[in-house]
Scaffold this motif. Structure first.
Motif, mmCIF file in Angstrom:
data_model
loop_
_atom_site.group_PDB
_atom_site.id
_atom_site.type_symbol
_atom_site.label_atom_id
_atom_site.label_comp_id
_atom_site.label_asym_id
_atom_site.label_seq_id
_atom_site.Cartn_x
_atom_site.Cartn_y
_atom_site.Cartn_z
ATOM 1 N N ILE A 163 0.844 -1.207 0.000
ATOM 2 C CA ILE A 163 0.000 0.000 0.000
ATOM 3 C C ILE A 163 0.875 1.252 0.000
ATOM 4 N N ILE A 164 1.885 1.265 0.839
ATOM 5 C CA ILE A 164 2.781 2.421 0.920
ATOM 6 C C ILE A 164 3.531 2.602 -0.402
ATOM 7 N N THR A 165 3.969 1.509 -1.002
ATOM 8 C CA THR A 165 4.678 1.576 -2.286
ATOM 9 C C THR A 165 3.791 2.158 -3.385
ATOM 10 N N GLU A 166 2.542 1.726 -3.437
ATOM 11 C CA GLU A 166 1.619 2.256 -4.452
ATOM 12 C C GLU A 166 1.319 3.729 -4.212
ATOM 13 N N ALA A 167 1.191 4.136 -2.964
ATOM 14 C CA ALA A 167 0.980 5.554 -2.651
ATOM 15 C C ALA A 167 2.197 6.380 -3.073
ATOM 16 N N HIS A 168 3.370 5.870 -2.788
ATOM 17 C CA HIS A 168 4.609 6.550 -3.154
ATOM 18 C C HIS A 168 4.718 6.699 -4.672
ATOM 19 N N LYS A 169 4.354 5.651 -5.386
ATOM 20 C CA LYS A 169 4.383 5.686 -6.848
ATOM 21 C C LYS A 169 3.341 6.665 -7.393
ATOM 22 N N GLY A 170 2.162 6.690 -6.801
ATOM 23 C CA GLY A 170 1.115 7.616 -7.240
ATOM 24 C C GLY A 170 1.497 9.063 -7.036
ATOM 25 N N PHE A 171 2.082 9.377 -5.890
ATOM 26 C CA PHE A 171 2.518 10.741 -5.649
ATOM 27 C C PHE A 171 3.669 11.143 -6.559
ATOM 28 N N ALA A 172 4.417 10.175 -7.058
ATOM 29 C CA ALA A 172 5.510 10.492 -7.988
ATOM 30 C C ALA A 172 4.962 11.144 -9.254
ATOM 31 N N THR A 191 3.936 22.201 -5.277
ATOM 32 C CA THR A 191 5.109 21.342 -5.436
ATOM 33 C C THR A 191 5.726 21.037 -4.078
ATOM 34 N N MET A 192 5.811 22.052 -3.229
ATOM 35 C CA MET A 192 6.364 21.843 -1.894
ATOM 36 C C MET A 192 5.486 20.890 -1.086
ATOM 37 N N ILE A 193 4.173 21.061 -1.160
ATOM 38 C CA ILE A 193 3.263 20.175 -0.423
ATOM 39 C C ILE A 193 3.423 18.733 -0.901
ATOM 40 N N PHE A 194 3.435 18.537 -2.223
ATOM 41 C CA PHE A 194 3.590 17.182 -2.761
ATOM 42 C C PHE A 194 4.944 16.590 -2.381
ATOM 43 N N PHE A 195 6.007 17.413 -2.381
ATOM 44 C CA PHE A 195 7.321 16.932 -1.959
ATOM 45 C C PHE A 195 7.273 16.463 -0.502
ATOM 46 N N HIS A 196 6.619 17.243 0.364
ATOM 47 C CA HIS A 196 6.551 16.873 1.773
ATOM 48 C C HIS A 196 5.740 15.601 1.993
ATOM 49 N N VAL A 197 4.603 15.486 1.323
ATOM 50 C CA VAL A 197 3.800 14.267 1.450
ATOM 51 C C VAL A 197 4.600 13.068 0.953
ATOM 52 N N GLN A 198 5.284 13.250 -0.171
ATOM 53 C CA GLN A 198 6.089 12.160 -0.729
ATOM 54 C C GLN A 198 7.208 11.772 0.231
ATOM 55 N N ILE A 227 7.161 12.014 3.524
ATOM 56 C CA ILE A 227 6.573 11.275 4.640
ATOM 57 C C ILE A 227 6.233 9.842 4.220
ATOM 58 N N VAL A 228 5.619 9.699 3.055
ATOM 59 C CA VAL A 228 5.296 8.358 2.556
ATOM 60 C C VAL A 228 6.579 7.561 2.323
ATOM 61 N N GLY A 229 7.606 8.220 1.794
ATOM 62 C CA GLY A 229 8.889 7.557 1.559
ATOM 63 C C GLY A 229 9.561 7.100 2.840
ATOM 64 N N ILE A 230 9.443 7.895 3.892
ATOM 65 C CA ILE A 230 10.021 7.500 5.175
ATOM 66 C C ILE A 230 9.313 6.253 5.712
ATOM 67 N N PHE A 231 7.970 6.244 5.610
ATOM 68 C CA PHE A 231 7.233 5.040 6.014
ATOM 69 C C PHE A 231 7.651 3.843 5.170
ATOM 70 N N MET A 232 7.827 4.084 3.886
ATOM 71 C CA MET A 232 8.232 3.006 2.993
ATOM 72 C C MET A 232 9.613 2.465 3.382
ATOM 73 N N HIS A 267 18.614 7.907 -3.295
ATOM 74 C CA HIS A 267 17.256 8.379 -3.550
ATOM 75 C C HIS A 267 16.695 9.180 -2.363
ATOM 76 N N PRO A 268 16.715 8.631 -1.132
ATOM 77 C CA PRO A 268 16.170 9.403 -0.010
ATOM 78 C C PRO A 268 16.940 10.696 0.287
ATOM 79 N N VAL A 269 18.260 10.651 0.184
ATOM 80 C CA VAL A 269 19.046 11.851 0.485
ATOM 81 C C VAL A 269 18.802 12.933 -0.566
ATOM 82 N N SER A 270 18.762 12.554 -1.834
ATOM 83 C CA SER A 270 18.491 13.526 -2.898
ATOM 84 C C SER A 270 17.112 14.147 -2.726
#
Length: 148
Positions: free
Chosen positions: A6-15, A51-58, A60-65, A94-97
């Protein structure tokens, strides 16, 4: 469906959302810089904010992932996190960038709120943030038909 899927699909969708918002942001940024003599337009302010909001949501989702990732745990246990190029890209580069891109977008958004004209440092920061995003974006995973 398990939590990681679920987290992976959310991360991909926000991409996809970030890709669209980032392109709009870059176009609005360059249009403001070269077309409006550096005046910050409403489109640029809104695109920066979204863009900033989507980056922040992504982020958070990435950290959970990252926390729930079985691949990270396996790479750390086997000691191949930094020696395996795919694991290093997925779990370090990827996470650091993306984190640096989020910080830059936050600084840019703060600047846009308090100024009426662009400065070259903000344009450079915007281009760097989008370049980091483009570098760390897993193009082959998100668009598998293009890279098959």
């Amino acid at each position: 469906m398990d939590t990681f899927k679920i987290i992976t699909e959310a991360h991909k969708g926000f991409a996809y959302l970030i890709l669209l918002a980032g392109i709009i942001f870059i176009v609005a940024l360059l249009a403001a810089m070269f077309g409006y003599s550096g005046k910050i337009s409403k489109l640029l302010k809104k695109s920066t904010l979204f863009t900033m909001i989507f980056f922040h949501v992504q982020l958070i989702v990435g950290i959970f992932m990252l926390v729930f990732s079985p691949g990270l745990k396996a790479a750390m246990e086997s000691g191949t996190l930094m020696s395996n190029a795919a694991a290093r890209f997925s779990y370090v580069e990827h996470p650091v960038s993306m984190l640096i891109g989020v910080v830059l977008m936050t600084i840019i958004n703060k600047y846009m709120k308090s100024h009426d004209k662009l400065s070259m440092k903000i344009v450079i920061m915007g281009v760097i943030a989008f370049a980091l995003f483009a570098y760390a974006f897993p193009w082959a995973r998100v668009f598998p038909s293009m890279f098959a």
